[in-house]
Motif scaffolding. Structure first.
Motif, PDB file in Angstrom:
ATOM      1  N   THR A  48       0.935  -1.217  -0.062  1.00 18.88           N
ATOM      2  CA  THR A  48       0.125  -0.154   0.007  1.00 18.88           C
ATOM      3  C   THR A  48       0.927   1.267   0.047  1.00 18.88           C
ATOM      4  OG1 THR A  48      -0.098  -0.009   2.324  1.00 18.88           O
ATOM      5  CG2 THR A  48      -1.811  -1.122   1.452  1.00 18.88           C
ATOM      6  N   GLU A  49       0.155   2.384   0.001  1.00 14.25           N
ATOM      7  CA  GLU A  49       1.213   3.485  -0.001  1.00 14.25           C
ATOM      8  C   GLU A  49       1.758   3.657   1.266  1.00 14.25           C
ATOM      9  OE1 GLU A  49       0.371   8.469  -0.462  1.00 14.25           O
ATOM     10  OE2 GLU A  49      -1.062   7.055  -0.709  1.00 14.25           O
ATOM     11  N   GLU A  50       1.023   3.251   2.376  1.00 15.56           N
ATOM     12  CA  GLU A  50       1.581   3.284   3.760  1.00 15.56           C
ATOM     13  C   GLU A  50       2.952   2.364   3.629  1.00 15.56           C
ATOM     14  OE1 GLU A  50      -2.299   4.975   4.158  1.00 15.56           O
ATOM     15  OE2 GLU A  50      -1.422   3.273   3.144  1.00 15.56           O
TER      16      GLU A  50
ATOM     17  N   GLU B  57       4.679   1.315   1.236  1.00 20.52           N
ATOM     18  CA  GLU B  57       5.751   1.767   0.447  1.00 20.52           C
ATOM     19  C   GLU B  57       6.710   2.549   1.317  1.00 20.52           C
ATOM     20  OE1 GLU B  57       7.073   1.063  -2.287  1.00 20.52           O
ATOM     21  OE2 GLU B  57       5.635   0.262  -3.901  1.00 20.52           O
TER      22      GLU B  57
END
Length: 302
Positions: free
Chosen positions: A64-66, A68
């Motif tokens: 997810t973006e978190e 990454e």
């Protein structure tokens, strides 16, 4: 491999290993843990952070973006810890070093040089991949890439390792069939083999009548790596421009004939080591680059 402590740094290492191996089971095997233990630890980490880091499907595992952002930070912290351990243990390199190199140069120079490097660093695991494709170091999680030729603009740091002359050549069978080009402009009537990772119609450099020129070339075959181009040239398909290190043995044996040497402007192919910037270079990367720079100075590249 000894079990790692399940503190915050241990959580980071397990998370980074899951990302590296692409799954919980593979990460568990590399860490000497059970898949359920890895799964529980990742769940605990996500609960503590209050964010989902990984999305699992039956086919793939994605960040997810978190995830990454956490992976980027965790990788940096793990490396700092490894560097601290190495400093405390007299500088011995440990862990894994991921190297990406072009196919011909990697086969002929990088791989043979690794024996001495591994003998000097017995606690380090080297993960070597050879490809002539353009590689995203972050996406491929490579520590360092060794590339030939002019480098595209990027956020990567480049260190020059050396350079090799380039030579234009063809097989005797091709020259018997199509004739020998006497001037750079004669190449317009020949099949010149080119690479598919260069945009637009390629040009080859020459020096003629006291000035540098760029001769456009075209052919009926485009390839993605130097070894395929060499094989096609040996087969008499066309004329190629290759690093002399790659074809020196073929020229010496008469399998290939150098062409237009009087017009060669001192055509050189740069050899570079690329790595991700934005912070201190990891100790294992720095040591490897220095080792390769010294090793290449001792080799004849053409």
């Amino acid at each position: 491999m000894p079990r790692i402590a399940m503190d915050r740094s241990g959580e980071m290492e397990v998370f980074a290993r899951v990302v590296q191996e692409g799954g919980f089971s593979a990460a568990a095997r590399s860490l000497d843990l059970t898949p359920s233990a890895v799964s529980k630890l990742i769940a605990r980490l996500e609960a503590r952070l209050g964010a989902r880091l990984l999305v699992r499907t039956t086919r793939a595992l994605t960040l997810t973006e978190e995830g990454e952002a956490f992976h980027h930070a965790a990788t940096r912290i793990i490396q700092d810890l490894n560097d601290a351990d190495q400093a405390a243990s007299g500088g011995a390199l440990r862990g894994r070093l991921r190297i990406n190199a072009s196919i011909p140069f990697g086969s002929m120079f990088v791989a043979p040089a690794l024996r001495g490097f591994l003998e000097n660093n017995p606690h380090l695991t080297v993960d070597l991949s050879l490809t002539d494709d353009i590689v995203d170091l972050l996406a491929q999680r490579a520590d360092v890439a060794i590339r030939m030729g002019t480098l595209a603009d990027s956020g990567l740091i480049a260190r020059k390792l050396g350079e090799s002359p380039r030579v234009i050549c063809a097989a005797p069978a091709y020259l018997e069939r199509r004739g020998i080009p006497q001037l750079p402009e004669d190449l317009a009537g020949h099949d010149c083999l080119t690479f598919n990772f260069r945009r637009g119609w390629p040009t080859w450099p020459f020096r003629q009548d006291g000035r540098n020129i760029e001769q456009p070339v075209r052919g009926n075959l485009i390839v993605n790596n130097g070894e395929t181009m060499r094989q096609m040239t040996l087969a008499g398909v066309g004329i190629a421009r290759l690093g002399s290190f790659h074809v020196a043995a073929d020229i010496s044996a008469g399998r290939l004939t150098p062409l237009l040497e009087a017009y060669n402007p001192g055509d050189l192919e740069l050899i570079s080591a690329l790595y991700v910037g934005g912070g201190p270079i990891p100790h294992r990367v720095r040591v490897f680059i220095e080792y390769m720079a010294k090793a290449l100075k001792q080799l004849s590249l053409g």
